[in-house]
Design a protein around this motif. Structure first.
Motif, PDB file in Angstrom:
ATOM      1  N   UNK A 173     -26.761-114.789  46.112  1.00  0.00           N
ATOM      2  CA  UNK A 173     -25.561-114.499  46.878  1.00  0.00           C
ATOM      3  C   UNK A 173     -25.087-113.070  46.602  1.00  0.00           C
ATOM      4  N   UNK A 174     -24.934-112.306  47.668  1.00  0.00           N
ATOM      5  CA  UNK A 174     -24.509-110.900  47.581  1.00  0.00           C
ATOM      6  C   UNK A 174     -25.436-110.059  46.707  1.00  0.00           C
ATOM      7  N   UNK A 175     -26.691-110.447  46.672  1.00  0.00           N
ATOM      8  CA  UNK A 175     -27.713-109.656  45.969  1.00  0.00           C
ATOM      9  C   UNK A 175     -28.962-109.657  46.836  1.00  0.00           C
ATOM     10  N   UNK A 176     -29.779-108.598  46.695  1.00  0.00           N
ATOM     11  CA  UNK A 176     -31.075-108.599  47.378  1.00  0.00           C
ATOM     12  C   UNK A 176     -31.910-109.718  46.747  1.00  0.00           C
ATOM     13  N   UNK A 177     -32.461-110.646  47.539  1.00  0.00           N
ATOM     14  CA  UNK A 177     -33.247-111.732  46.937  1.00  0.00           C
ATOM     15  C   UNK A 177     -34.486-111.190  46.234  1.00  0.00           C
ATOM     16  N   UNK A 218     -26.958-116.986  56.326  1.00  0.00           N
ATOM     17  CA  UNK A 218     -27.417-116.473  57.629  1.00  0.00           C
ATOM     18  C   UNK A 218     -27.770-114.991  57.529  1.00  0.00           C
ATOM     19  N   UNK A 219     -26.980-114.263  56.744  1.00  0.00           N
ATOM     20  CA  UNK A 219     -27.242-112.839  56.533  1.00  0.00           C
ATOM     21  C   UNK A 219     -28.586-112.629  55.830  1.00  0.00           C
ATOM     22  N   UNK A 220     -28.824-113.474  54.826  1.00  0.00           N
ATOM     23  CA  UNK A 220     -30.065-113.341  54.053  1.00  0.00           C
ATOM     24  C   UNK A 220     -31.270-113.783  54.885  1.00  0.00           C
ATOM     25  N   UNK A 221     -31.059-114.771  55.750  1.00  0.00           N
ATOM     26  CA  UNK A 221     -32.127-115.210  56.654  1.00  0.00           C
ATOM     27  C   UNK A 221     -32.535-114.057  57.561  1.00  0.00           C
ATOM     28  N   UNK A 222     -31.519-113.391  58.112  1.00  0.00           N
ATOM     29  CA  UNK A 222     -31.762-112.249  58.990  1.00  0.00           C
ATOM     30  C   UNK A 222     -32.514-111.157  58.221  1.00  0.00           C
ATOM     31  N   UNK A 223     -32.087-110.938  56.977  1.00  0.00           N
ATOM     32  CA  UNK A 223     -32.695-109.893  56.141  1.00  0.00           C
ATOM     33  C   UNK A 223     -34.188-110.174  55.884  1.00  0.00           C
ATOM     34  N   UNK A 224     -34.477-111.407  55.484  1.00  0.00           N
ATOM     35  CA  UNK A 224     -35.870-111.739  55.164  1.00  0.00           C
ATOM     36  C   UNK A 224     -36.758-111.658  56.408  1.00  0.00           C
ATOM     37  N   UNK A 230     -40.949-105.951  59.400  1.00  0.00           N
ATOM     38  CA  UNK A 230     -41.299-104.591  58.950  1.00  0.00           C
ATOM     39  C   UNK A 230     -42.729-104.577  58.407  1.00  0.00           C
ATOM     40  N   UNK A 231     -43.037-105.572  57.583  1.00  0.00           N
ATOM     41  CA  UNK A 231     -44.344-105.616  56.923  1.00  0.00           C
ATOM     42  C   UNK A 231     -45.452-105.872  57.938  1.00  0.00           C
ATOM     43  N   UNK A 232     -45.199-106.734  58.913  1.00  0.00           N
ATOM     44  CA  UNK A 232     -46.218-107.003  59.941  1.00  0.00           C
ATOM     45  C   UNK A 232     -46.563-105.706  60.679  1.00  0.00           C
ATOM     46  N   UNK A 252     -33.071-102.924  53.568  1.00  0.00           N
ATOM     47  CA  UNK A 252     -32.217-103.087  52.375  1.00  0.00           C
ATOM     48  C   UNK A 252     -30.915-103.729  52.830  1.00  0.00           C
ATOM     49  N   UNK A 253     -30.223-104.334  51.902  1.00  0.00           N
ATOM     50  CA  UNK A 253     -28.880-104.831  52.193  1.00  0.00           C
ATOM     51  C   UNK A 253     -27.915-104.010  51.350  1.00  0.00           C
TER      52      UNK A 253
END
Ligand SMILES: [Zn+2]
Length: 282
Positions: A173-177, A218-224, A230-232, A252-253
Motif C-alpha cells: 500500500x502506497x509503495x511500489x510493489x 485499482x491504482x496498483x492494478x493499473x500500474x502493474x 512497457x515490457x512487451x 513508476x508511481x
C-alpha cells in the motif's frame, strides 16, 4: 507492547512497520486466527500475547501468506497451532532450508544481526492446501485463496461477513510493489488484484504500508498492467535484459522509496523481463 488497530468487528492489524511484514488477526467464536508471523521473533511473541489479551481467546491458527522471511520468522511461537499455507509455499520453504537457510547460515545470520534474532528458529507450516481453504467456528468463518503473483504460492485471507481482505504482499500500500522474487508473475498478480477487487472489500490490510481500500488496489492494478505493457513493447522492439538499467521510462508511481529500493526494483524489472519474454515466445 505491540499495539493493534481494530479494523472491523473481528479483525485487528498491526501495521506500524516494526514487524517488517505486517501481522493481523481474526477473532472467531472460540479462537483466534493469526496472519503472518513477521520478521522479528521477539516482537511477534508479544504480538501473539497481545492478541490473546485483547480477545480473551487463544490463538489456534497461523496463516502464512507466502514464504518471504519477513512473514514467517516468528513461526516458532505458533508451534502448538495449525500453521497453514499453500503447498507451494511449503515446497519453497523446504527447498530454502536445504539450499540457503541451512543451520550454518542461520547461526551466522544470528551473529551478524541484532539480538532480536538470537532465538530465531525456522518452523515450517504443518497444514497445507491448494486453491482455497476455509476455517469455520460456529457462524464465524474466513477463506484463504491462493492466487500466486507476488510469489508462487501467495494467498490472501478474506473475511466475508465484514468484507475485509488481508492481502499479505499481494498489496504494497502506497509503495511500489516488489515483483522481483524468482517466482513472481506479474500476469498472475494482475489476476490476483482482479479477484480481490471483485470481492468488493471495504478495507484491505496490506503486507506493507497503511491499511487501505479498493482504490489503492485499482491504482496498483493499473500500474502493474503498465509495467507489463512497457515490457512487451521493449522486448518486441529487441530490448535486452542488460539494457533495462538505462531504460529511464519504465513506469513508476509517485511514492516515497523504501530502503534498498534500487536493488529490489532492478530485480522486479528483470523478473518481469523473464516472464514477459517467456509469454511472448511461447
Ligand atoms: Zn513478500
Amino acid at each position: 507492547m505491540v499495539k493493534f488497530e481494530q479494523i472491523s468487528d473481528s479483525v485487528w492489524a498491526h501495521t506500524e512497520g516494526d514487524t517488517f511484514g505486517h501481522v493481523a488477526f481474526v477473532k472467531l467464536e472460540k479462537s483466534i486466527v493469526f496472519i503472518d508471523s513477521g520478521y522479528f521473533p521477539k516482537i511477534i511473541k508479544q504480538a501473539k500475547e497481545e492478541a490473546e489479551e485483547i480477545t480473551n481467546l487463544p490463538v489456534r491458527y497461523l496463516i502464512i501468506t507466502h514464504h518471504h522471511a519477513d512473514h514467517i520468522f516468528g513461526n516458532q511461537f505458533f508451534e502448538d497451532c495449525e500453521i497453514i499455507s499453500t503447498k507451494d509455499t511449503v515446497d519453497f520453504l523446504e527447498n530454502l532450508i536445504k539450499t540457503r537457510w541451512t543451520d550454518e547460515y542461520i547461526e551466522n545470520f544470528k551473529k551478524e544481526n541484532s539480538e532480536e534474532f538470537d532465538i530465531l528458529k525456522i518452523i515450517l507450516p504443518n497444514k497445507t492446501f491448494e486453491g482455497e481453504f476455509e476455517i469455520k467456528e460456529g457462524d464465524k468463518y474466513l477463506k484463504i485463496i491462493q492466487t500466486d503473483g507476488h510469489t508462487k504460492g501467495s494467498c490472501f485471507v478474506y473475511v466475508p461477513d465484514e468484507s475485509i481482505i488481508i492481502a499479505g504482499d499481494l498489496l504494497f500500500s502506497e509503495e511500489i510493489p516488489y515483483f522481483g522474487d524468482t517466482t513472481a508473475d506479474p500476469y498472475l498478480w494482475v489476476e490476483a488484484y482482479q479477484t480481490m477487487i471483485g470481492l468488493s472489500p471495504v478495507k484491505i490490510i496490506p503486507g506493507h504500508g497503511p491499511v487501505t481500500d479498493v482504490k489503492q488496489m485499482e491504482l496498483q492494478l493499473k500500474y502493474l498492467k503498465q509495467c507489463i505493457k512497457w515490457m512487451e513493447k521493449f522486448i518486441r522492439s529487441g530490448g535486452k535484459k542488460e539494457d533495462l538499467d538505462h531504460a529511464k521510462d519504465f513506469p513508476m508511481l509517485d511514492y516515497e522509496l523504501y530502503d534498498n529500493f534500487d536493488t529490489l526494483f532492478k530485480m522486479s524489472k528483470e523478473r518481469t523481463f523473464d516472464v514477459v519474454k517467456e509469454r511472448i515466445t511461447n
